[in-house]
Design a protein around this motif. Structure first.
Motif, PDB file in Angstrom:
ATOM      1  N   PRO A  13      22.152  53.085  52.563  1.00  0.00           N
ATOM      2  CA  PRO A  13      21.798  54.149  51.611  1.00  0.00           C
ATOM      3  C   PRO A  13      20.530  53.823  50.843  1.00  0.00           C
ATOM      4  CG  PRO A  13      23.663  52.857  50.816  1.00  0.00           C
ATOM      5  CD  PRO A  13      23.422  52.430  52.221  1.00  0.00           C
ATOM      6  N   ASN A  14      19.854  54.881  50.400  1.00  0.00           N
ATOM      7  CA  ASN A  14      18.567  54.750  49.710  1.00  0.00           C
ATOM      8  C   ASN A  14      17.505  54.140  50.618  1.00  0.00           C
ATOM      9  OD1 ASN A  14      20.669  54.124  47.124  1.00  0.00           O
ATOM     10  ND2 ASN A  14      19.072  55.653  46.797  1.00  0.00           N
ATOM     11  N   GLY A  15      17.698  54.290  51.943  1.00  0.00           N
ATOM     12  CA  GLY A  15      16.691  53.784  52.866  1.00  0.00           C
ATOM     13  C   GLY A  15      15.359  54.481  52.656  1.00  0.00           C
ATOM     14  N   ASP A  16      14.321  53.691  52.546  1.00  0.00           N
ATOM     15  CA  ASP A  16      12.973  54.201  52.288  1.00  0.00           C
ATOM     16  C   ASP A  16      12.087  53.781  53.461  1.00  0.00           C
ATOM     17  OD1 ASP A  16      10.503  54.983  51.093  1.00  0.00           O
ATOM     18  OD2 ASP A  16      11.342  54.686  49.104  1.00  0.00           O
ATOM     19  N   GLY A  17      11.087  52.957  53.233  1.00  0.00           N
ATOM     20  CA  GLY A  17      10.258  52.503  54.335  1.00  0.00           C
ATOM     21  C   GLY A  17      11.024  51.596  55.276  1.00  0.00           C
ATOM     22  N   ILE A  18      10.662  51.636  56.572  1.00  0.00           N
ATOM     23  CA  ILE A  18      11.302  50.783  57.563  1.00  0.00           C
ATOM     24  C   ILE A  18      10.230  50.071  58.378  1.00  0.00           C
ATOM     25  CG2 ILE A  18      13.356  52.213  57.679  1.00  0.00           C
ATOM     26  CD1 ILE A  18      12.383  53.312  60.346  1.00  0.00           C
ATOM     27  N   LEU A  19      10.637  48.955  59.003  1.00  0.00           N
ATOM     28  CA  LEU A  19       9.754  48.182  59.862  1.00  0.00           C
ATOM     29  C   LEU A  19      10.545  47.734  61.076  1.00  0.00           C
ATOM     30  CD1 LEU A  19       7.176  46.488  60.505  1.00  0.00           C
ATOM     31  CD2 LEU A  19       8.181  44.664  59.096  1.00  0.00           C
ATOM     32  N   LEU A  33      15.255  45.514  62.699  1.00  0.00           N
ATOM     33  CA  LEU A  33      14.792  46.596  61.841  1.00  0.00           C
ATOM     34  C   LEU A  33      14.993  46.198  60.386  1.00  0.00           C
ATOM     35  CD1 LEU A  33      13.748  49.592  61.842  1.00  0.00           C
ATOM     36  CD2 LEU A  33      16.144  50.248  61.457  1.00  0.00           C
ATOM     37  N   TYR A  34      13.915  46.244  59.617  1.00  0.00           N
ATOM     38  CA  TYR A  34      13.981  46.001  58.176  1.00  0.00           C
ATOM     39  C   TYR A  34      14.001  47.356  57.468  1.00  0.00           C
ATOM     40  CZ  TYR A  34      12.482  41.284  59.470  1.00  0.00           C
ATOM     41  OH  TYR A  34      12.396  40.022  60.045  1.00  0.00           O
ATOM     42  N   VAL A  35      14.985  47.548  56.607  1.00  0.00           N
ATOM     43  CA  VAL A  35      15.136  48.816  55.895  1.00  0.00           C
ATOM     44  C   VAL A  35      15.039  48.547  54.393  1.00  0.00           C
ATOM     45  CG1 VAL A  35      16.590  50.823  55.480  1.00  0.00           C
ATOM     46  CG2 VAL A  35      16.663  49.675  57.714  1.00  0.00           C
ATOM     47  N   VAL A  36      14.012  49.092  53.749  1.00  0.00           N
ATOM     48  CA  VAL A  36      13.869  48.965  52.299  1.00  0.00           C
ATOM     49  C   VAL A  36      14.814  49.964  51.636  1.00  0.00           C
ATOM     50  CG1 VAL A  36      12.290  49.107  50.346  1.00  0.00           C
ATOM     51  CG2 VAL A  36      11.458  48.300  52.566  1.00  0.00           C
ATOM     52  N   GLN A  37      15.652  49.479  50.724  1.00  0.00           N
ATOM     53  CA  GLN A  37      16.598  50.335  49.993  1.00  0.00           C
ATOM     54  C   GLN A  37      16.161  50.361  48.534  1.00  0.00           C
ATOM     55  OE1 GLN A  37      19.884  48.038  52.153  1.00  0.00           O
ATOM     56  NE2 GLN A  37      20.920  49.974  51.668  1.00  0.00           N
ATOM     57  N   ASN A  38      15.367  51.371  48.225  1.00  0.00           N
ATOM     58  CA  ASN A  38      14.589  51.374  46.989  1.00  0.00           C
ATOM     59  C   ASN A  38      15.384  51.099  45.715  1.00  0.00           C
ATOM     60  OD1 ASN A  38      15.773  54.018  46.862  1.00  0.00           O
ATOM     61  ND2 ASN A  38      13.940  54.901  47.798  1.00  0.00           N
ATOM     62  N   PHE A  39      16.266  52.013  45.311  1.00  0.00           N
ATOM     63  CA  PHE A  39      16.959  51.839  44.035  1.00  0.00           C
ATOM     64  C   PHE A  39      18.034  50.755  44.085  1.00  0.00           C
ATOM     65  CE2 PHE A  39      14.905  55.880  43.296  1.00  0.00           C
ATOM     66  CZ  PHE A  39      14.527  55.786  41.970  1.00  0.00           C
ATOM     67  N   LEU A  40      18.328  50.232  45.258  1.00  0.00           N
ATOM     68  CA  LEU A  40      19.220  49.078  45.375  1.00  0.00           C
ATOM     69  C   LEU A  40      18.458  47.767  45.282  1.00  0.00           C
ATOM     70  CD1 LEU A  40      21.642  50.278  48.209  1.00  0.00           C
ATOM     71  CD2 LEU A  40      21.905  50.481  45.725  1.00  0.00           C
ATOM     72  N   ASN A  41      17.143  47.839  45.251  1.00  0.00           N
ATOM     73  CA  ASN A  41      16.285  46.649  45.122  1.00  0.00           C
ATOM     74  C   ASN A  41      16.596  45.600  46.180  1.00  0.00           C
ATOM     75  OD1 ASN A  41      14.379  46.983  42.890  1.00  0.00           O
ATOM     76  ND2 ASN A  41      16.214  47.241  41.637  1.00  0.00           N
ATOM     77  N   GLY A  75      11.002  39.555  42.448  1.00  0.00           N
ATOM     78  CA  GLY A  75       9.798  40.377  42.385  1.00  0.00           C
ATOM     79  C   GLY A  75      10.012  41.826  42.739  1.00  0.00           C
ATOM     80  N   PHE A  76      11.238  42.208  43.118  1.00  0.00           N
ATOM     81  CA  PHE A  76      11.501  43.601  43.469  1.00  0.00           C
ATOM     82  C   PHE A  76      11.693  44.451  42.215  1.00  0.00           C
ATOM     83  CE2 PHE A  76      13.532  42.888  47.954  1.00  0.00           C
ATOM     84  CZ  PHE A  76      12.283  42.594  48.450  1.00  0.00           C
ATOM     85  N   ASP A  77      11.038  45.600  42.194  1.00  0.00           N
ATOM     86  CA  ASP A  77      11.245  46.591  41.137  1.00  0.00           C
ATOM     87  C   ASP A  77      11.066  47.970  41.777  1.00  0.00           C
ATOM     88  OD1 ASP A  77      11.489  48.118  38.879  1.00  0.00           O
ATOM     89  OD2 ASP A  77      10.082  46.947  37.674  1.00  0.00           O
ATOM     90  N   ILE A  78      12.136  48.470  42.338  1.00  0.00           N
ATOM     91  CA  ILE A  78      12.176  49.699  43.133  1.00  0.00           C
ATOM     92  C   ILE A  78      11.177  49.602  44.295  1.00  0.00           C
ATOM     93  CG2 ILE A  78      12.319  52.207  43.112  1.00  0.00           C
ATOM     94  CD1 ILE A  78      14.162  50.856  41.081  1.00  0.00           C
ATOM     95  N   PRO A  79      11.472  48.733  45.270  1.00  0.00           N
ATOM     96  CA  PRO A  79      10.597  48.623  46.436  1.00  0.00           C
ATOM     97  C   PRO A  79      10.699  49.879  47.288  1.00  0.00           C
ATOM     98  CG  PRO A  79      12.606  47.374  46.798  1.00  0.00           C
ATOM     99  CD  PRO A  79      12.663  47.880  45.376  1.00  0.00           C
ATOM    100  N   THR A  80       9.589  50.239  47.929  1.00  0.00           N
ATOM    101  CA  THR A  80       9.572  51.480  48.704  1.00  0.00           C
ATOM    102  C   THR A  80       9.225  51.270  50.170  1.00  0.00           C
ATOM    103  OG1 THR A  80       7.332  51.838  47.865  1.00  0.00           O
ATOM    104  CG2 THR A  80       9.139  53.054  46.797  1.00  0.00           C
ATOM    105  N   THR A  81       8.193  50.499  50.453  1.00  0.00           N
ATOM    106  CA  THR A  81       7.733  50.374  51.841  1.00  0.00           C
ATOM    107  C   THR A  81       7.459  48.920  52.180  1.00  0.00           C
ATOM    108  OG1 THR A  81       5.503  50.919  51.080  1.00  0.00           O
ATOM    109  CG2 THR A  81       6.799  52.694  52.067  1.00  0.00           C
ATOM    110  N   ILE A  82       7.333  48.654  53.491  1.00  0.00           N
ATOM    111  CA  ILE A  82       7.263  47.279  53.967  1.00  0.00           C
ATOM    112  C   ILE A  82       6.309  47.188  55.147  1.00  0.00           C
ATOM    113  CG2 ILE A  82       9.254  47.623  55.495  1.00  0.00           C
ATOM    114  CD1 ILE A  82      10.098  44.715  54.829  1.00  0.00           C
ATOM    115  N   ALA A  83       5.608  46.055  55.240  1.00  0.00           N
ATOM    116  CA  ALA A  83       4.739  45.767  56.373  1.00  0.00           C
ATOM    117  C   ALA A  83       4.827  44.270  56.647  1.00  0.00           C
ATOM    118  CB  ALA A  83       3.302  46.190  56.081  1.00  0.00           C
TER     119      ALA A  83
END
Length: 307
Positions: free
Chosen positions: A221-227, A233-241, A265-273
Motif C-alpha cells: 500500500p501507498n506504492g509510489d515510485g518503483i524500480l 522490484l523496489y517499491v517506495v511506500q511514501n507515507f509508510l516511509n 533519512g526518509f521523510d515521505i519518500p516518493t521515487t527511487i533510482a
C-alpha cells in the motif's frame, strides 16, 4: 550519444572536490531549499535529475559528489512529477494534474517538446513515466489509461500521444490508483503499482491488458515510485516511509515481499533510482509545509547483499 556531456559534468564535479572525496558517495544529497521534489532518474556516469513539483524545474547533479545545480529553470504551468531520462539525453517529465508531458534536453535544459496527454477535466494526474525503445509511457492515477509518446527507431519523437485503456485484472477505485511504472529491458512488459490497493500488475504496452502479480496475500500500500532491477522490484511506500523489496518469479507472474528498507533519512519518500549497488530515494516531505526555506534531499541506501 549526447550523454557524453553528462560524463563531462561528472568530471567537472569531481575536479571541484578534495582528493578522495569522489569515492565517498554522500549518504545524503541536498537539494535547493524550497525545491519540493518528487521524481528522480540517474543517467550514465552517476548524473541524476530531480524534478520540482510546484515550479517544474529540474535539478542536475552527481551522485558521486552530491554537487549540482538547476538545469531546467522554473516553468510556468509545468509541474514536474515522475522523471525519466532516455539514452539519447532527453528528460521526460510527467505533468500531474495538467494532463501533460514535457521533454527537455538533458545537456542544456532546453525545452524540446510538450504533449497534452489527456484533458485535465475530469481530474487527471499524470504521475510517472518510463521510456522504452519504442515509446515513453505515462501513468494516470485518476483515469484508467496509459499514455504513450511514440519513439521511432532513429529516436524521433512522435508528434501526438496515444491513450491506451487499461483492462484485464485492474479496477480503478477512489483516490490515487496507478502510480509508479517501470519496464523490462526489452520494453515488452511494463510493471505498475496501484497505490490505493497495494497491488502490482504487469501490463502489455501494446494492448493495455493488466495482469495481477500474485504476492501470496501481501500488498504494498501507498506504492509510489518503483524500480525493476532484474527480477527484484523496489517499491517506495511514501507515507509508510519505507521501500519494500519484492522478489519476482522469472515470468513476473508472482513474487514475494522479502524485505523492507527504512532509513532515518526518509521523510515521505516518493521515487527511487539506482547507480551500481546504491539506491537513491527522493524525499518529498508532504507533511512539512513547503516554504522557501524548507530543506529537501535525496537519501542514499546500499542495496542489500546479493541484490
Amino acid at each position: 550519444m549526447r550523454r557524453f556531456a553528462g560524463l563531462a559534468l561528472v568530471a567537472a564535479f569531481l575536479s571541484a572536490t578534495p582528493a578522495g572525496a569522489a569515492n565517498r558517495f554522500p549518504d545524503q544529497i541536498d537539494l535547493p531549499n524550497g525545491f519540493s521534489p518528487e521524481g528522480i532518474d540517474i543517467a550514465r556516469g552517476g548524473v541524476f535529475y530531480v524534478g520540482s513539483i510546484p515550479t517544474g524545474a529540474v535539478y542536475r547533479g552527481s551522485v558521486r559528489t552530491g554537487l549540482g545545480d538547476v538545469l531546467v529553470p522554473a516553468q510556468q504551468g509545468r509541474p514536474a512529477f515522475g522523471v525519466d531520462v532516455d539514452r539519447r539525453g532527453r528528460i521526460f517529465v510527467a505533468g500531474g494534474p495538467t494532463g501533460a508531458a514535457f521533454v527537455y534536453d538533458a545537456d542544456t535544459g532546453a525545452p524540446l517538446a510538450s504533449y497534452q496527454l489527456t484533458s485535465p477535466s475530469p481530474p487527471t494526474f499524470v504521475n510517472d513515466v518510463i521510456v522504452t525503445r519504442d515509446g515513453a509511457y505515462f501513468t494516470d492515477s485518476f483515469k484508467p489509461f496509459l499514455y504513450r509518446i511514440p519513439i521511432a527507431p532513429n529516436g524521433t519523437l512522435g508528434t501526438t500521444a496515444e491513450a491506451i485503456p487499461l483492462s484485464g485484472d485492474i479496477t480503478y477505485q477512489a483516490d490515487f490508483n496507478v502510480n509508479g511504472v517501470d519496464a523490462t529491458p526489452d520494453g515488452k512488459t511494463l510493471v505498475i503499482v496501484q497505490s490505493n490497493t497495494g497491488q502490482l500488475f504487469t501490463v502489455d504496452p501494446a494492448t493495455g491488458v493488466a495482469t495481477l502479480v500474485d504476492l501470496g496475500g501481501d500488498t504494498v500500500p501507498n506504492g509510489d515510485g518503483i524500480l525493476l532491477d532484474g527480477k527484484t522490484l523496489y517499491v517506495v511506500q511514501n507515507f509508510l516511509n519505507q521501500v519494500s523489496i519484492v522478489a519476482l518469479d522469472p515470468d513476473l507472474a508472482s513474487g514475494r515481499v522479502t524485505e523492507t528498507l527504512t532509513s532515518p533519512g526518509f521523510d515521505i519518500p516518493t521515487t527511487i533510482a539506482e547507480f551500481g549497488n546504491r539506491l537513491y530515494v527522493v524525499n518529498a516531505r508532504f507533511t512539512t509545509p513547503p516554504e522557501p526555506t524548507t530543506a529537501y534531499w535525496v537519501t542514499q541506501l546500499r542495496k542489500p547483499f546479493g541484490r
